[in-house]
Design a protein around this motif. Structure first.
Motif, PDB file in Angstrom:
ATOM      1  N   ALA A   9       0.776  -1.271   0.126  1.00 23.33           N
ATOM      2  CA  ALA A   9       0.764  -0.234  -0.046  1.00 23.33           C
ATOM      3  C   ALA A   9       0.735   1.305  -0.183  1.00 23.33           C
ATOM      4  O   ALA A   9       1.272   0.960  -0.079  1.00 23.33           O
ATOM      5  CB  ALA A   9      -1.061  -0.081   0.895  1.00 23.33           C
ATOM      6  N   SER A  10       0.633   2.213  -0.887  1.00 22.30           N
ATOM      7  CA  SER A  10       1.109   3.887  -0.709  1.00 22.30           C
ATOM      8  C   SER A  10       0.458   4.441  -1.038  1.00 22.30           C
ATOM      9  O   SER A  10      -1.082   4.420  -1.052  1.00 22.30           O
ATOM     10  CB  SER A  10       2.520   3.362  -2.029  1.00 22.30           C
ATOM     11  OG  SER A  10       1.587   3.761  -3.251  1.00 22.30           O
ATOM     12  N   GLY A  11       0.421   5.740  -0.355  1.00 28.38           N
ATOM     13  CA  GLY A  11      -0.377   7.419  -0.260  1.00 28.38           C
ATOM     14  C   GLY A  11       0.387   7.835  -0.238  1.00 28.38           C
ATOM     15  O   GLY A  11       1.660   7.864   1.117  1.00 28.38           O
ATOM     16  N   GLN A  12      -0.034   9.872   0.053  1.00 27.60           N
ATOM     17  CA  GLN A  12       0.396  10.423   0.950  1.00 27.60           C
ATOM     18  C   GLN A  12       0.457  10.500   2.308  1.00 27.60           C
ATOM     19  O   GLN A  12      -1.173   9.321   2.950  1.00 27.60           O
ATOM     20  CB  GLN A  12      -0.746  11.610   0.731  1.00 27.60           C
ATOM     21  CG  GLN A  12      -0.342  12.790   1.497  1.00 27.60           C
ATOM     22  CD  GLN A  12       0.354  13.711   0.309  1.00 27.60           C
ATOM     23  OE1 GLN A  12       0.808  13.705  -0.800  1.00 27.60           O
ATOM     24  NE2 GLN A  12       1.341  14.451   1.121  1.00 27.60           N
ATOM     25  N   ASP A  13       1.547  10.573   3.078  1.00 31.90           N
ATOM     26  CA  ASP A  13       1.336  10.421   4.035  1.00 31.90           C
ATOM     27  C   ASP A  13       0.712  11.502   4.792  1.00 31.90           C
ATOM     28  O   ASP A  13       0.255  12.644   4.796  1.00 31.90           O
ATOM     29  CB  ASP A  13       2.631  10.209   4.761  1.00 31.90           C
ATOM     30  CG  ASP A  13       3.670   9.795   5.882  1.00 31.90           C
ATOM     31  OD1 ASP A  13       3.325   9.350   6.490  1.00 31.90           O
ATOM     32  OD2 ASP A  13       4.054  10.499   7.274  1.00 31.90           O
ATOM     33  N   ARG A  14       0.751  10.714   6.114  1.00 35.99           N
ATOM     34  CA  ARG A  14      -0.339  11.128   7.402  1.00 35.99           C
ATOM     35  C   ARG A  14      -0.673  11.139   8.181  1.00 35.99           C
ATOM     36  O   ARG A  14      -0.858   9.320   8.725  1.00 35.99           O
ATOM     37  CB  ARG A  14      -1.486  12.194   6.217  1.00 35.99           C
ATOM     38  CG  ARG A  14      -2.625  10.953   6.197  1.00 35.99           C
ATOM     39  CD  ARG A  14      -3.756  12.078   5.638  1.00 35.99           C
ATOM     40  NE  ARG A  14      -4.451  10.532   4.797  1.00 35.99           N
ATOM     41  CZ  ARG A  14      -6.645  10.851   4.709  1.00 35.99           C
ATOM     42  NH1 ARG A  14      -7.111  11.994   5.734  1.00 35.99           N
ATOM     43  NH2 ARG A  14      -6.743  10.466   3.697  1.00 35.99           N
ATOM     44  N   PRO A  15      -1.335  10.957   9.256  1.00 33.23           N
ATOM     45  CA  PRO A  15      -1.835  10.396  10.686  1.00 33.23           C
ATOM     46  C   PRO A  15      -2.478   9.383  10.334  1.00 33.23           C
ATOM     47  O   PRO A  15      -3.214   9.799  10.418  1.00 33.23           O
ATOM     48  CB  PRO A  15      -1.788  11.412  12.040  1.00 33.23           C
ATOM     49  CG  PRO A  15      -0.911  13.013  11.193  1.00 33.23           C
ATOM     50  CD  PRO A  15      -0.959  12.517  10.116  1.00 33.23           C
ATOM     51  N   GLY A  16      -2.095   8.019  10.764  1.00 36.97           N
ATOM     52  CA  GLY A  16      -3.788   7.408  11.153  1.00 36.97           C
ATOM     53  C   GLY A  16      -3.502   6.138   9.713  1.00 36.97           C
ATOM     54  O   GLY A  16      -4.407   5.085   9.515  1.00 36.97           O
ATOM     55  N   ILE A  17      -2.736   6.334   9.249  1.00 33.83           N
ATOM     56  CA  ILE A  17      -2.623   5.405   7.908  1.00 33.83           C
ATOM     57  C   ILE A  17      -2.450   4.006   7.761  1.00 33.83           C
ATOM     58  O   ILE A  17      -3.249   3.284   7.302  1.00 33.83           O
ATOM     59  CB  ILE A  17      -1.547   6.292   6.245  1.00 33.83           C
ATOM     60  CG1 ILE A  17      -1.503   5.650   5.018  1.00 33.83           C
ATOM     61  CG2 ILE A  17      -0.045   5.917   7.181  1.00 33.83           C
ATOM     62  CD1 ILE A  17      -1.153   6.148   4.430  1.00 33.83           C
ATOM     63  N   VAL A  18      -1.863   3.951   8.850  1.00 29.36           N
ATOM     64  CA  VAL A  18      -1.318   2.763   9.278  1.00 29.36           C
ATOM     65  C   VAL A  18      -1.884   1.779  10.145  1.00 29.36           C
ATOM     66  O   VAL A  18      -2.378   0.803   9.602  1.00 29.36           O
ATOM     67  CB  VAL A  18      -0.259   2.220   9.913  1.00 29.36           C
ATOM     68  CG1 VAL A  18       0.143   1.034  10.775  1.00 29.36           C
ATOM     69  CG2 VAL A  18       1.406   3.248   8.957  1.00 29.36           C
ATOM     70  N   ALA A  19      -2.792   2.887  10.799  1.00 32.49           N
ATOM     71  CA  ALA A  19      -4.290   2.410  12.084  1.00 32.49           C
ATOM     72  C   ALA A  19      -5.209   1.338  10.996  1.00 32.49           C
ATOM     73  O   ALA A  19      -6.134   1.077  10.662  1.00 32.49           O
ATOM     74  CB  ALA A  19      -4.528   2.858  12.663  1.00 32.49           C
ATOM     75  N   ALA A  20      -5.031   3.009   9.437  1.00 35.50           N
ATOM     76  CA  ALA A  20      -6.589   2.553   9.080  1.00 35.50           C
ATOM     77  C   ALA A  20      -6.227   1.329   7.581  1.00 35.50           C
ATOM     78  O   ALA A  20      -7.254   0.105   7.919  1.00 35.50           O
ATOM     79  CB  ALA A  20      -6.332   3.637   7.922  1.00 35.50           C
TER      80      ALA A  20
END
Length: 192
Positions: A9-20
Motif C-alpha cells: 500500500a502507498s499514498g500521501q503520508d498522514r497520521p492514522g494511515i497505518v491504523a486504517a
C-alpha cells in the motif's frame, strides 16, 4: 489451512494511515506476520506478509480495502503467497551490512548494487538518506545476503576499491545480532 497474502500500500503520508490499513486486516481476522513500512518524502509505503483465515482469498481481501483506499487515497495491491513463500522472509545466506557515506553524487547506488548483483549477492534491505548540510552527505546502508561460495573479505576489498573510485567510504561487516527478531527475543528474555 491458512492462506497467505502479500499486501502493498502507498499514498500521501498522514497520521492514522497505518491504523486504517491494519484495521481492515484486523476486521478480516488477518494476522500481520512480517512488515516493512516507511515514509519517503511526502509518501508512505508498506509491504506486509499477512496470514489470512481459512477460506479468505487475496481477491476478497483486496475488495475489503476498496473503501479505505478511496478514503485515504491509497494504492493497495494484494497478491497470493504460498505458505512456503510466506516463511521465506529470511535466507540461510550470511548477512552482511554494507555502510556507505560521502559527498552526494549520482551513481553511488548504481555502482555498488551492480557489483553486488554481478557477484550473486542478494540485497535484503537498502536504505539511503541525504543529510542536508554543506556539502550534502550521502548515507546508504545495505543488508546483503552473501552466497556461501563468495569470499566476504574479497568482496569487501572490491567494494572499498569502488568506493575510492566514486569518492565514498565503504565498510562491510557481518551483521550482528541487532535484527528485529533478535532484539525482540532479548527483550522477552529480559522481561521474564
Amino acid at each position: 489451512m491458512a492462506n497467505y497474502a502479500l499486501l502493498t500500500a502507498s499514498g500521501q503520508d498522514r497520521p492514522g494511515i497505518v491504523a486504517a490499513i491494519v484495521r481492515v486486516l484486523f476486521e478480516s481476522d488477518c494476522n500481520v506476520e512480517d512488515s516493512q513500512m516507511a515514509r519517503l518524502g511526502p509518501e508512505f509505503a508498506c509491504m506486509l506478509a499477512v496470514r489470512m483465515p481459512e477460506g479468505l482469498l487475496s481477491d476478497q481481501l483486496a475488495e475489503r480495502f476498496r473503501k479505505v483506499s478511496a478514503e485515504w487515497g491509497l494504492r493497495v495491491h494484494v497478491s497470493d503467497l504460498r505458505p512456503e513463500e510466506a516463511g521465506q522472509t529470511r535466507s540461510d545466506a550470511v548477512l552482511h551490512v554494507i555502510r556507505v557515506h560521502g559527498a552526494d553524487r549520482k551513481g553511488i547506488v548504481y555502482r555498488l548494487t551492480e557489483h553486488l548483483a554481478a557477484r550473486g549477492v542478494n540485497i535484503a534491505n537498502l536504505q539511503t538518506e541525504v543529510i542536508r548540510h554543506q556539502p550534502p552527505l550521502y548515507v546508504m546502508v545495505i543488508e546483503a545476503e552473501l552466497p556461501s561460495f563468495l569470499d566476504a573479505a574479497a568482496l569487501r576489498d572490491e567494494l572499498v576499491a569502488i568506493g575510492r573510485e566514486i569518492q565514498v567510504e565503504v565498510r562491510m561487516e557481518p551483521k550482528g545480532p541487532e535484527s528485529l527478531s533478535e532484539r525482540l527475543r532479548g527483550f522477552m528474555e529480559g522481561a521474564s
